[in-house]
Enzyme design. Structure first.
Site, short mmCIF file in Angstrom:
data_model
loop_
_atom_site.label_atom_id
_atom_site.label_comp_id
_atom_site.label_asym_id
_atom_site.label_seq_id
_atom_site.Cartn_x
_atom_site.Cartn_y
_atom_site.Cartn_z
N GLY A 1 -10.12 7.63 1.18
CA GLY A 1 -8.57 8.11 1.97
C GLY A 1 -8.94 8.49 3.26
N LYS B 1 -9.39 6.80 5.66
CA LYS B 1 -8.64 5.89 6.92
C LYS B 1 -7.10 6.01 6.66
CE LYS B 1 -12.61 2.72 6.95
NZ LYS B 1 -13.17 3.31 5.86
N ASP C 1 -4.30 -4.12 -7.69
CA ASP C 1 -5.16 -4.98 -7.30
C ASP C 1 -4.76 -5.50 -5.89
OD1 ASP C 1 -6.82 -7.02 -6.64
OD2 ASP C 1 -6.73 -7.84 -8.51
N CYS D 1 -18.59 -2.43 5.79
CA CYS D 1 -19.74 -1.75 6.08
C CYS D 1 -20.94 -2.66 5.83
CB CYS D 1 -19.96 -0.32 5.58
SG CYS D 1 -19.75 -0.38 3.70
#
Lengths: 181, 325
Positions: free
Chosen positions: B135, B137, B182, B252
């Site tokens: 959370g 972002k 999803d 990342c």
């Protein structure tokens, strides 16, 4: 999880629960121009406040494979026996109620670790408060730290010893950290 | 360096630094020996702790002053509106402070904060945050939108939904709708957002400075598995985005297969999608010819964070717009 509009009876019960503890007219002010809805999972109903403009989105059938988990501003949780305020709404509540207990820095720290409030930590309280009353616990910087239940009438606090219990911790912001381990 | 020499070199460096040899081999091809050594060295250094001041709960000046009172000096990160470095080494962990519990700040990596600054969400927009937990972002997007409009946060993992919920409540976010589901199937929601942030679940190769176990925990097959999923997620996101909408894709990972290759295939599939420049001064350009594979030239507009160049975890950020038909 099921999302539903709240009927007027349920909202009236929640309003009454909030106002009995924290003062008349507060639930209306918390609601403002938002609408109360509930997400139900088993026997727990989490109450949220949302803008009217969201209704078309949230009341539409959720497609298969999707489920609502959280919507808008969380007001609290309705379990079988009672309504409990959400930690998210407490800063709003603080602007509207005088049912507060101001505690010292040390007391505030202990409270956020889940401890209850002893007399030695009390800095200020509303002298009208009664035993069993829910109060917002606030530090000297006016940050709301959680909710406690008074274990004695306010008028008796002066007569207690320093290590006597004054407020039982019901919920505190340390939960945010403890919950995630 | 011949192929054989490269393999030998990779084997030696891998043993010396505790990596799987295939990883070093790839770094040597991608960057050469000098830069590979700089990367390996940088991954051993601890990263600076950074926080985002949450203006939904407190003014920046108030937080700066209160943290100063607790011997934490906050140093502004130049390209970020609310990002600060803080030295917590002499005190408790940043998560243990009262100001953190109050939601006054979020402990967040510099690249993570940068993705939202790049997305640039505006008040009253509809924004999707895909694979949203824990959370950081989502709460940052809500902050940029001043709690107006709607942030639709999608997360599939039940356990991770708890951390997403906690952070939304703690940070005072009231414009979020959280769905469990999803992200590859978001078209079913029948909503065309103005903006989408897809920080895709990835192999995490950029996180080695934070998690040294990553040196040996993933194989090349894992990278390919992640790349397939990332491609599907980005494809679904692009299909859902409103015309003239903006999407930021990030990971990342430092593997081009999870970054530039994914975006390149999307550019080929969707001619209406264009990479746009990022008007912030950070990182280095995206790759256009990694491992000798020629990719779309506009990929140089994407940005990379690299541990040896930026002192952060490795990260990839690409901003795209969907041109109107």
């Amino acid at each position: 999880m099921k999302l539903q509009l709240l009927d007027t009876i349920e909202w009236a019960n929640i309003s009454q629960s909030i106002e009995t503890e924290f003062g008349e007219g507060i639930s209306k002010k918390l609601l403002g121009d938002l609408t109360p809805i509930a997400i139900t999972e088993r026997d727990i109903r989490t109450i949220y406040l949302i803008p009217l403009s969201w209704m078309s989105v949230v009341l539409e059938e959720v497609p298969a494979g999707f489920d609502f988990h959280l919507v808008g501003k969380q007001l609290g949780v309705m379990t079988k026996d009672r309504f409990r305020l959400s930690l998210q709404i407490l800063p709003d509540m603080l602007k509207l109620t005088t049912k507060v207990l101001i505690v010292s820095r040390r007391g505030a720290e202990a409270f956020t670790y889940g401890r209850s409030i002893l007399k030695e930590s009390i800095v200020w309280y509303d002298p009208e408060l009664k035993r069993g009353q829910r109060v917002l616990v606030v530090n000297e910087d006016n940050d709301c730290l959680g909710i406690a239940a008074l274990s004695t009438d306010a008028e008796r606090i002066n007569r207690l010893s320093q290590d006597s219990l004054v407020g039982k911790n019901l919920v505190d912001i340390g939960w945010f950290i403890r919950r995630l381990g | 360096m011949s192929r054989k020499e490269l393999r030998e070199k990779a084997k030696i460096l891998a043993k010396e630094h505790g990596y799987l040899p295939y990883m070093i081999e790839r770094y040597l091809v991608l960057w050469g020996e000098k830069e590979t050594l700089q990367f390996l060295e940088a991954c051993e250094k601890p990263l600076r702790t950074s926080i985002r001041v949450n203006t939904l709960r407190a003014d920046q000046e108030v937080v700066i002053k209160r943290m100063k009172g607790k011997k934490i000096i906050l140093e502004r990160i130049p390209w970020l509106d609310s990002g600060f470095y803080g030295d917590f080494t002499e005190t408790s962990t940043p998560g243990a402070f009262l100001e953190h519990m109050l939601g006054f700040y979020y402990v967040q990596g510099v690249p993570s904060m940068t993705t939202v600054q790049v997305l640039d969400p505006q008040p009253n927009e509809t924004v999707f945050d895909l694979a949203a937990a824990p959370g950081g972002k989502t709460t940052h997007i809500a902050q940029q939108m001043h709690n107006t409009g709607r942030v639709l946060a999608i997360e599939q993992d039940r356990q991770r939904l708890n951390s997403l919920e906690s952070n939304i409540l703690r940070c005072g976010v009231t414009n979020a709708i959280v769905y469990r589901g999803d992200a590859k199937k978001i078209q079913a929601l029948n909503i065309q957002p103005d903006k989408i942030l897809l920080d895709a679940p990835c192999s995490g190769e950029g996180l080695i400075p934070l998690d040294p176990t990553r040196k040996t925990s993933k194989t090349m097959a894992d990278v390919h598995y992640c790349a397939t999923r990332e491609n599907e997620m980005l494809d679904a996101a692009i299909s859902t985005l409103a015309p003239e909408g903006t999407i930021v894709y990030s990971t990342c990972s430092i593997a081009p297969e999870e970054n530039e290759y994914i975006v390149d295939s999307i550019l080929k599939k969707y001619p209406e999608i264009k990479i746009v420049p990022i008007p912030l001064d950070f990182g280095s350009a995206g790759y256009t010819e990694p491992f000798g594979v020629h990719l779309d030239e506009s990929l140089r507009l994407a940005r990379r964070f690299l541990p040896h160049q930026d002192g952060t975890e490795g990260f990839f950020i690409c901003k795209m717009i969907k041109e109107a038909a």
